[in-house]
Design an enzyme around this catalytic site. Sequence first.
Site, PDB file in Angstrom:
ATOM      1  N   SER A   8      28.366  48.284  18.022  1.00  0.00           N
ATOM      2  CA  SER A   8      26.974  48.582  17.686  1.00  0.00           C
ATOM      3  C   SER A   8      26.027  47.642  18.418  1.00  0.00           C
ATOM      4  O   SER A   8      26.094  46.426  18.256  1.00  0.00           O
ATOM      5  CB  SER A   8      26.759  48.441  16.178  1.00  0.00           C
ATOM      6  OG  SER A   8      25.373  48.434  15.917  1.00  0.00           O
ATOM      7  N   HIS A  33      27.455  52.510  19.883  1.00  0.00           N
ATOM      8  CA  HIS A  33      26.759  52.939  18.668  1.00  0.00           C
ATOM      9  C   HIS A  33      25.320  52.416  18.691  1.00  0.00           C
ATOM     10  O   HIS A  33      25.086  51.216  18.860  1.00  0.00           O
ATOM     11  CB  HIS A  33      27.536  52.370  17.466  1.00  0.00           C
ATOM     12  CG  HIS A  33      27.035  52.791  16.133  1.00  0.00           C
ATOM     13  ND1 HIS A  33      27.433  53.953  15.511  1.00  0.00           N
ATOM     14  CD2 HIS A  33      26.194  52.188  15.270  1.00  0.00           C
ATOM     15  CE1 HIS A  33      26.855  54.043  14.326  1.00  0.00           C
ATOM     16  NE2 HIS A  33      26.088  52.980  14.142  1.00  0.00           N
ATOM     17  N   ASP A  35      21.774  52.163  16.578  1.00  0.00           N
ATOM     18  CA  ASP A  35      21.192  52.240  15.240  1.00  0.00           C
ATOM     19  C   ASP A  35      19.684  52.396  15.321  1.00  0.00           C
ATOM     20  O   ASP A  35      18.986  51.457  15.711  1.00  0.00           O
ATOM     21  CB  ASP A  35      21.524  50.964  14.465  1.00  0.00           C
ATOM     22  CG  ASP A  35      22.988  50.906  14.092  1.00  0.00           C
ATOM     23  OD1 ASP A  35      23.457  51.839  13.422  1.00  0.00           O
ATOM     24  OD2 ASP A  35      23.667  49.931  14.489  1.00  0.00           O
ATOM     25  N   MET A  37      16.338  52.757  13.244  1.00  0.00           N
ATOM     26  CA  MET A  37      15.801  52.525  11.891  1.00  0.00           C
ATOM     27  C   MET A  37      14.289  52.646  11.908  1.00  0.00           C
ATOM     28  O   MET A  37      13.637  52.113  12.807  1.00  0.00           O
ATOM     29  CB  MET A  37      16.176  51.125  11.415  1.00  0.00           C
ATOM     30  CG  MET A  37      17.657  50.821  11.478  1.00  0.00           C
ATOM     31  SD  MET A  37      17.949  49.138  10.913  1.00  0.00           S
ATOM     32  CE  MET A  37      19.709  48.988  11.253  1.00  0.00           C
ATOM     33  N   HIS A  66      22.993  56.786  15.550  1.00  0.00           N
ATOM     34  CA  HIS A  66      22.957  56.758  14.083  1.00  0.00           C
ATOM     35  C   HIS A  66      21.498  56.705  13.648  1.00  0.00           C
ATOM     36  O   HIS A  66      20.861  55.661  13.747  1.00  0.00           O
ATOM     37  CB  HIS A  66      23.747  55.527  13.599  1.00  0.00           C
ATOM     38  CG  HIS A  66      23.723  55.320  12.128  1.00  0.00           C
ATOM     39  ND1 HIS A  66      24.158  54.141  11.547  1.00  0.00           N
ATOM     40  CD2 HIS A  66      23.350  56.124  11.106  1.00  0.00           C
ATOM     41  CE1 HIS A  66      24.036  54.237  10.225  1.00  0.00           C
ATOM     42  NE2 HIS A  66      23.536  55.420   9.932  1.00  0.00           N
ATOM     43  N   MET A  68      18.775  56.365  11.096  1.00  0.00           N
ATOM     44  CA  MET A  68      18.414  55.926   9.736  1.00  0.00           C
ATOM     45  C   MET A  68      16.923  56.132   9.588  1.00  0.00           C
ATOM     46  O   MET A  68      16.136  55.173   9.502  1.00  0.00           O
ATOM     47  CB  MET A  68      18.827  54.458   9.538  1.00  0.00           C
ATOM     48  CG  MET A  68      20.325  54.301   9.352  1.00  0.00           C
ATOM     49  SD  MET A  68      20.868  52.605   9.619  1.00  0.00           S
ATOM     50  CE  MET A  68      21.135  52.646  11.376  1.00  0.00           C
ATOM     51  N   MET A 137      29.122  54.831   5.294  1.00  0.00           N
ATOM     52  CA  MET A 137      28.548  53.483   5.374  1.00  0.00           C
ATOM     53  C   MET A 137      29.369  52.570   4.469  1.00  0.00           C
ATOM     54  O   MET A 137      29.551  52.847   3.282  1.00  0.00           O
ATOM     55  CB  MET A 137      27.088  53.473   4.904  1.00  0.00           C
ATOM     56  CG  MET A 137      26.101  54.191   5.812  1.00  0.00           C
ATOM     57  SD  MET A 137      26.156  53.721   7.546  1.00  0.00           S
ATOM     58  CE  MET A 137      25.847  51.953   7.462  1.00  0.00           C
ATOM     59  N   ASP A 175      31.111  52.531   9.256  1.00  0.00           N
ATOM     60  CA  ASP A 175      30.051  51.681   9.804  1.00  0.00           C
ATOM     61  C   ASP A 175      29.682  50.571   8.822  1.00  0.00           C
ATOM     62  O   ASP A 175      29.156  50.842   7.748  1.00  0.00           O
ATOM     63  CB  ASP A 175      28.829  52.559  10.105  1.00  0.00           C
ATOM     64  CG  ASP A 175      27.735  51.804  10.846  1.00  0.00           C
ATOM     65  OD1 ASP A 175      27.970  50.665  11.259  1.00  0.00           O
ATOM     66  OD2 ASP A 175      26.644  52.396  11.001  1.00  0.00           O
TER      67      ASP A 175
END
Length: 216
Positions: A8, A33, A35, A37, A66, A68, A137, A175
């Site tokens: 990640s 990966h 992330d 957010m 991913h 979020m 998660m 994750d």
Amino acid sequence: MKHLVAPSLLSADFLNLQKDFDMLNQSEADWVHLDIMDGVFVPNISFGMPVVKCAQKASKKPLDVHLMIVDPDRYVEEFHKLGAYVLNVHYEACTHLHRTIQHIKSLGMKAGVTLNPHTPVSVLEEIVCDVDLVMLMSVNPGFGGQKFIENTVDKVKRLKEMIVRKGSKAVIEIDGGVNFETGKRLVEAGADVLVAGSFVFGAENPIETIAGLKAL
Ligand code: DX5
Ligand code: ZN
């Protein structure tokens, strides 16, 4: 299948991403990966399109995105243009999850659905045959470097049982809080993809650490 490893980028050195991408490209990492957010779905803001664009240019490995963020449908096309291989949306963020999954797949991306730690796998009964991937998660989303939530190991087993029973082809990704010890137990329980952030980028030798995760 032999499990995959997806480091990640959240724990990478943002002052020198090129160096970390060179490392990832040379390593045994299968995916990278990313992330995303929004500060609303999770209590943190990470990075957005300019960084994903850099990842698209710099990474030789497929991008595992991913999201979020609330209402992820708004950005499905944009992440497709930015080269996402897997697009993960949260079950908790999608009112019309079936539509979102079909939208992702219609653009040629792999569609993943992600569950927060408190969300039971039973909510997937009617969608598990439509998705390419389910991500569990194993920490509350929002931050790297958190402690692994133990319940995830049994949750993987329950998810695996559902996937087999329903004849789904979905792979299981985990994750949060993955290291050699938790990773081994997760793979034994049926995990197919391990995400690891702080454990890889905080290691003295990230390339060896990735190889070690692959060898579990
Ligand atoms: C957390 C992110 C994770 C994070 C994992 O919200 O979704 O991908 O980078 O970090 P570690 O491996 O440090 O728990
Ligand atoms: Zn993540």
